[in-house]
Design an enzyme around this catalytic site. Structure first.
Site, PDB file in Angstrom:
ATOM      1  N   HIS A  29      -6.145 -14.150   8.406  1.00  0.00           N
ATOM      2  CA  HIS A  29      -5.188 -13.043   8.511  1.00  0.00           C
ATOM      3  C   HIS A  29      -5.812 -11.761   9.065  1.00  0.00           C
ATOM      4  CE1 HIS A  29      -2.362 -15.564   6.437  1.00  0.00           C
ATOM      5  NE2 HIS A  29      -3.199 -15.722   5.425  1.00  0.00           N
ATOM      6  N   PRO A  56       0.838  -1.214   0.000  1.00  0.00           N
ATOM      7  CA  PRO A  56       0.000   0.000   0.000  1.00  0.00           C
ATOM      8  C   PRO A  56       0.870   1.260   0.000  1.00  0.00           C
ATOM      9  CG  PRO A  56      -0.675  -1.551   1.717  1.00  0.00           C
ATOM     10  CD  PRO A  56       0.634  -2.036   1.179  1.00  0.00           C
ATOM     11  N   GLU A  57       0.585   2.148  -0.930  1.00  0.00           N
ATOM     12  CA  GLU A  57       1.329   3.397  -1.043  1.00  0.00           C
ATOM     13  C   GLU A  57       0.479   4.558  -0.525  1.00  0.00           C
ATOM     14  OE1 GLU A  57       4.385   3.781  -1.980  1.00  0.00           O
ATOM     15  OE2 GLU A  57       4.896   1.907  -3.009  1.00  0.00           O
ATOM     16  N   ARG A  86       1.160 -10.747   5.840  1.00  0.00           N
ATOM     17  CA  ARG A  86       2.601 -10.811   6.109  1.00  0.00           C
ATOM     18  C   ARG A  86       2.987 -10.219   7.470  1.00  0.00           C
ATOM     19  NH1 ARG A  86       5.915  -9.214   0.890  1.00  0.00           N
ATOM     20  NH2 ARG A  86       7.566  -9.961   2.250  1.00  0.00           N
TER      21      ARG A  86
END
Ligand SMILES: [Zn+2]
Length: 269
Positions: free
Chosen positions: A90, A2-3, A108
Protein backbone atom coordinates in the site's frame (compact mmCIF):
# COMPACT_ATOMS: atom_id res chain seq x y z
CA UNK A 1 -9.14 8.55 10.05
CA UNK A 2 -6.25 11.00 10.47
CA UNK A 3 -7.54 14.16 12.11
CA UNK A 4 -6.05 17.64 12.33
CA UNK A 5 -3.74 16.81 15.28
CA UNK A 6 -2.22 13.81 13.45
CA UNK A 7 -1.74 15.93 10.34
CA UNK A 8 -0.09 18.68 12.38
CA UNK A 9 2.24 16.17 14.05
CA UNK A 10 3.08 14.85 10.58
CA UNK A 11 3.76 18.38 9.37
CA UNK A 12 6.18 19.04 12.21
CA UNK A 13 8.01 15.76 11.56
CA UNK A 14 8.42 16.55 7.87
CA UNK A 15 9.40 20.14 8.54
CA UNK A 16 12.09 19.07 10.97
CA UNK A 17 13.69 16.58 8.61
CA UNK A 18 13.04 17.69 5.05
CA UNK A 19 12.99 21.49 4.80
CA UNK A 20 15.99 22.68 2.80
CA UNK A 21 16.51 19.24 1.24
CA UNK A 22 16.34 18.54 -2.47
CA UNK A 23 14.08 15.91 -4.00
CA UNK A 24 16.21 13.26 -5.72
CA UNK A 25 13.23 11.42 -7.21
CA UNK A 26 9.45 11.18 -6.94
CA UNK A 27 8.07 7.67 -7.33
CA UNK A 28 4.38 7.18 -8.08
CA UNK A 29 3.59 3.45 -7.78
CA UNK A 30 -0.18 3.88 -7.86
CA UNK A 31 -1.63 7.00 -9.48
CA UNK A 32 -5.24 6.02 -8.74
CA UNK A 33 -5.75 7.75 -5.42
CA UNK A 34 -8.81 9.86 -4.59
CA UNK A 35 -7.91 11.90 -7.65
CA UNK A 36 -5.41 10.75 -10.27
CA UNK A 37 -1.88 11.77 -9.32
CA UNK A 38 -0.89 14.34 -11.97
CA UNK A 39 2.02 13.49 -14.24
CA UNK A 40 3.93 16.55 -13.03
CA UNK A 41 4.38 14.86 -9.63
CA UNK A 42 6.63 12.26 -11.22
CA UNK A 43 8.95 15.02 -12.43
CA UNK A 44 9.67 16.79 -9.14
CA UNK A 45 13.33 15.75 -8.94
CA UNK A 46 15.71 18.64 -8.37
CA UNK A 47 13.30 20.81 -6.41
CA UNK A 48 14.06 21.92 -2.89
CA UNK A 49 11.42 21.80 -0.16
CA UNK A 50 11.29 25.34 1.19
CA UNK A 51 8.53 25.02 3.79
CA UNK A 52 5.90 22.59 5.01
CA UNK A 53 2.55 24.11 5.86
CA UNK A 54 -0.85 22.78 6.82
CA UNK A 55 -4.27 24.07 5.84
CA UNK A 56 -7.05 22.06 7.43
CA UNK A 57 -6.00 18.47 6.88
CA UNK A 58 -3.99 19.27 3.74
CA UNK A 59 -0.20 19.36 3.88
CA UNK A 60 1.51 21.82 1.56
CA UNK A 61 5.14 21.23 0.62
CA UNK A 62 6.31 24.51 -0.85
CA UNK A 63 8.90 24.24 -3.61
CA UNK A 64 10.45 27.07 -5.60
CA UNK A 65 8.04 26.76 -8.53
CA UNK A 66 4.98 25.06 -7.08
CA UNK A 67 3.36 23.27 -4.19
CA UNK A 68 2.84 19.59 -3.50
CA UNK A 69 -0.56 19.08 -1.86
CA UNK A 70 -0.91 15.93 0.26
CA UNK A 71 -3.97 14.55 2.06
CA UNK A 72 -4.08 11.38 4.13
CA UNK A 73 -7.69 10.55 3.30
CA UNK A 74 -9.28 7.81 5.41
CA UNK A 75 -6.30 5.59 6.11
CA UNK A 76 -3.13 7.29 4.93
CA UNK A 77 0.09 7.81 6.84
CA UNK A 78 3.40 9.45 5.97
CA UNK A 79 6.67 8.11 7.28
CA UNK A 80 10.27 9.11 6.88
CA UNK A 81 12.40 6.05 6.25
CA UNK A 82 16.04 5.31 5.54
CA UNK A 83 17.01 5.07 1.86
CA UNK A 84 16.46 1.67 0.34
CA UNK A 85 13.52 0.62 2.58
CA UNK A 86 11.47 -1.81 0.49
CA UNK A 87 7.95 -0.54 -0.28
CA UNK A 88 4.91 -2.54 0.89
CA UNK A 89 1.72 -3.25 -1.01
CA UNK A 90 0.00 0.00 0.00
CA UNK A 91 3.02 2.30 -0.28
CA UNK A 92 1.80 4.29 -3.27
CA UNK A 93 4.08 7.31 -3.31
CA UNK A 94 7.66 8.20 -2.33
CA UNK A 95 9.56 11.44 -2.27
CA UNK A 96 13.16 10.30 -2.29
CA UNK A 97 15.68 12.67 -0.71
CA UNK A 98 18.74 10.47 -1.13
CA UNK A 99 19.50 9.43 2.44
CA UNK A 100 15.83 9.39 3.44
CA UNK A 101 12.47 8.80 1.87
CA UNK A 102 9.08 10.33 2.62
CA UNK A 103 6.60 7.52 1.99
CA UNK A 104 2.81 7.59 1.70
CA UNK A 105 1.02 4.42 2.72
CA UNK A 106 -2.69 4.49 1.97
CA UNK A 107 -4.56 1.14 1.94
CA UNK A 108 -7.95 2.65 1.07
CA UNK A 109 -6.57 5.11 -1.50
CA UNK A 110 -8.72 8.06 -0.41
CA UNK A 111 -5.61 10.16 0.03
CA UNK A 112 -4.36 12.77 -2.40
CA UNK A 113 -1.06 13.71 -4.04
CA UNK A 114 -1.47 16.83 -6.18
CA UNK A 115 0.75 19.55 -7.61
CA UNK A 116 -0.10 23.16 -8.29
CA UNK A 117 1.97 26.03 -9.61
CA UNK A 118 -0.59 28.55 -8.39
CA UNK A 119 -1.03 29.78 -4.79
CA UNK A 120 -2.44 26.72 -2.98
CA UNK A 121 -4.89 28.91 -1.06
CA UNK A 122 -6.74 29.31 -4.38
CA UNK A 123 -6.88 25.58 -5.10
CA UNK A 124 -10.49 24.32 -5.43
CA UNK A 125 -9.97 21.85 -2.57
CA UNK A 126 -8.60 24.49 -0.23
CA UNK A 127 -10.33 27.72 -1.20
CA UNK A 128 -13.55 27.01 0.70
CA UNK A 129 -12.05 25.71 3.93
CA UNK A 130 -13.17 27.36 7.16
CA UNK A 131 -10.93 29.16 9.63
CA UNK A 132 -7.98 27.47 11.33
CA UNK A 133 -8.90 26.63 14.92
CA UNK A 134 -5.35 27.07 16.24
CA UNK A 135 -4.82 30.43 14.57
CA UNK A 136 -5.59 33.81 16.08
CA UNK A 137 -8.46 34.05 13.62
CA UNK A 138 -10.51 31.86 15.94
CA UNK A 139 -11.43 33.61 19.17
CA UNK A 140 -14.60 34.20 21.13
CA UNK A 141 -15.61 37.21 19.07
CA UNK A 142 -15.15 35.42 15.76
CA UNK A 143 -17.00 32.33 16.99
CA UNK A 144 -19.83 34.49 18.27
CA UNK A 145 -20.08 36.23 14.89
CA UNK A 146 -19.98 32.90 13.03
CA UNK A 147 -22.75 31.39 15.13
CA UNK A 148 -25.21 34.29 14.75
CA UNK A 149 -28.16 33.44 12.54
CA UNK A 150 -27.29 29.74 12.71
CA UNK A 151 -30.06 27.40 13.72
CA UNK A 152 -27.81 24.36 13.75
CA UNK A 153 -26.97 22.75 17.07
CA UNK A 154 -23.52 23.62 18.32
CA UNK A 155 -21.97 20.13 18.02
CA UNK A 156 -22.66 19.66 14.27
CA UNK A 157 -21.88 23.36 13.80
CA UNK A 158 -18.36 22.81 15.12
CA UNK A 159 -17.82 19.83 12.83
CA UNK A 160 -18.69 21.68 9.61
CA UNK A 161 -15.32 22.35 7.95
CA UNK A 162 -16.74 25.21 5.88
CA UNK A 163 -16.87 27.25 9.10
CA UNK A 164 -13.97 25.92 11.18
CA UNK A 165 -11.62 23.21 9.90
CA UNK A 166 -10.39 20.17 11.76
CA UNK A 167 -12.77 19.89 14.73
CA UNK A 168 -13.56 16.18 14.32
CA UNK A 169 -16.10 14.22 16.34
CA UNK A 170 -13.94 13.42 19.35
CA UNK A 171 -12.57 16.96 19.55
CA UNK A 172 -16.03 18.55 19.30
CA UNK A 173 -17.36 16.45 22.19
CA UNK A 174 -14.31 17.10 24.34
CA UNK A 175 -14.29 20.86 23.65
CA UNK A 176 -17.96 21.23 24.55
CA UNK A 177 -17.36 19.40 27.82
CA UNK A 178 -14.41 21.65 28.68
CA UNK A 179 -16.51 24.71 27.91
CA UNK A 180 -19.51 23.38 29.90
CA UNK A 181 -21.86 23.68 26.93
CA UNK A 182 -24.66 21.22 26.16
CA UNK A 183 -24.09 19.87 22.59
CA UNK A 184 -27.85 20.16 21.87
CA UNK A 185 -27.92 23.95 22.21
CA UNK A 186 -28.59 25.99 19.11
CA UNK A 187 -25.33 27.62 17.95
CA UNK A 188 -27.09 30.94 17.45
CA UNK A 189 -28.16 31.06 21.10
CA UNK A 190 -24.67 30.90 22.60
CA UNK A 191 -23.63 34.01 24.51
CA UNK A 192 -20.36 35.89 23.99
CA UNK A 193 -19.05 34.32 27.18
CA UNK A 194 -20.00 30.82 25.95
CA UNK A 195 -18.18 31.46 22.68
CA UNK A 196 -15.07 32.73 24.45
CA UNK A 197 -14.94 29.59 26.63
CA UNK A 198 -15.63 27.35 23.64
CA UNK A 199 -12.96 28.89 21.38
CA UNK A 200 -10.40 28.46 24.18
CA UNK A 201 -11.58 24.87 24.80
CA UNK A 202 -11.18 23.94 21.12
CA UNK A 203 -7.59 25.20 21.09
CA UNK A 204 -6.79 23.47 24.38
CA UNK A 205 -8.26 20.16 23.15
CA UNK A 206 -6.44 20.19 19.81
CA UNK A 207 -3.14 21.22 21.40
CA UNK A 208 -3.41 18.39 23.94
CA UNK A 209 -3.99 15.92 21.09
CA UNK A 210 -0.98 17.28 19.17
CA UNK A 211 1.18 16.85 22.29
CA UNK A 212 -0.13 13.30 22.72
CA UNK A 213 0.66 12.57 19.08
CA UNK A 214 4.14 13.97 19.37
CA UNK A 215 4.88 11.78 22.37
CA UNK A 216 3.52 8.58 20.82
CA UNK A 217 5.54 8.77 17.60
CA UNK A 218 8.67 6.98 16.54
CA UNK A 219 9.58 6.55 12.87
CA UNK A 220 5.99 7.23 11.90
CA UNK A 221 5.62 10.94 11.43
CA UNK A 222 1.86 10.51 11.43
CA UNK A 223 -0.14 7.58 12.70
CA UNK A 224 -3.39 6.57 14.28
CA UNK A 225 -1.48 6.39 17.52
CA UNK A 226 -2.09 10.05 18.25
CA UNK A 227 -5.85 9.81 18.36
CA UNK A 228 -5.73 6.52 20.24
CA UNK A 229 -3.46 7.97 22.89
CA UNK A 230 -5.60 11.06 23.25
CA UNK A 231 -8.78 8.98 23.36
CA UNK A 232 -7.62 6.98 26.37
CA UNK A 233 -7.57 10.20 28.32
CA UNK A 234 -10.86 11.55 26.94
CA UNK A 235 -13.20 13.19 29.42
CA UNK A 236 -16.48 12.25 27.71
CA UNK A 237 -15.79 10.70 24.31
CA UNK A 238 -16.75 7.00 24.13
CA UNK A 239 -17.52 6.97 27.88
CA UNK A 240 -21.33 6.47 27.83
CA UNK A 241 -22.60 5.32 31.24
CA UNK A 242 -19.25 5.93 32.92
CA UNK A 243 -18.92 8.54 35.68
CA UNK A 244 -18.02 12.09 34.69
CA UNK A 245 -14.42 12.74 35.72
CA UNK A 246 -15.50 16.08 37.18
CA UNK A 247 -18.88 15.44 38.92
CA UNK A 248 -19.48 11.69 38.87
CA UNK A 249 -22.78 11.84 36.90
CA UNK A 250 -23.21 9.21 34.16
CA UNK A 251 -21.95 10.35 30.74
CA UNK A 252 -24.70 10.30 28.12
CA UNK A 253 -24.54 9.37 24.46
CA UNK A 254 -26.80 10.68 21.72
CA UNK A 255 -26.67 10.78 17.95
CA UNK A 256 -26.48 14.09 16.08
CA UNK A 257 -26.15 14.17 12.30
CA UNK A 258 -25.38 10.42 12.35
CA UNK A 259 -22.41 10.96 14.66
CA UNK A 260 -22.23 9.92 18.30
CA UNK A 261 -22.05 12.75 20.80
CA UNK A 262 -20.99 12.24 24.43
CA UNK A 263 -21.67 14.72 27.20
CA UNK A 264 -22.22 15.17 30.92
CA UNK A 265 -25.83 16.28 31.58
CA UNK A 266 -24.73 17.88 34.83
CA UNK A 267 -21.58 19.78 33.78
CA UNK A 268 -22.84 20.90 30.36
CA UNK A 269 -25.68 23.40 30.25
ZN1 LIG B 1 -20.05 16.14 35.02
Amino acid sequence: MPELPEVEVTRRGIELRLVGRTIAAAVVREPRLRWPVPRAVGALAGRKVRAVRRRGKYLLLDCSDGHLILHLGMSGSLRILAAGSAPGKHDHFDLDFGAQVLRLRDPRRFGAVLWTTRPPEQHPLIRHLGIEPLSRALDGGRLHALTRASRVRIKPFLMDGRRIVGVGNIYASESLFLAGIDPRRAAGRLSSADCARLAAAIKRTLRAAIRAGGSSLRDFVGSDGAEGYFQRRARVYDRAGKPCRRCGAAIRRLVQGQRATYFCPHCQR
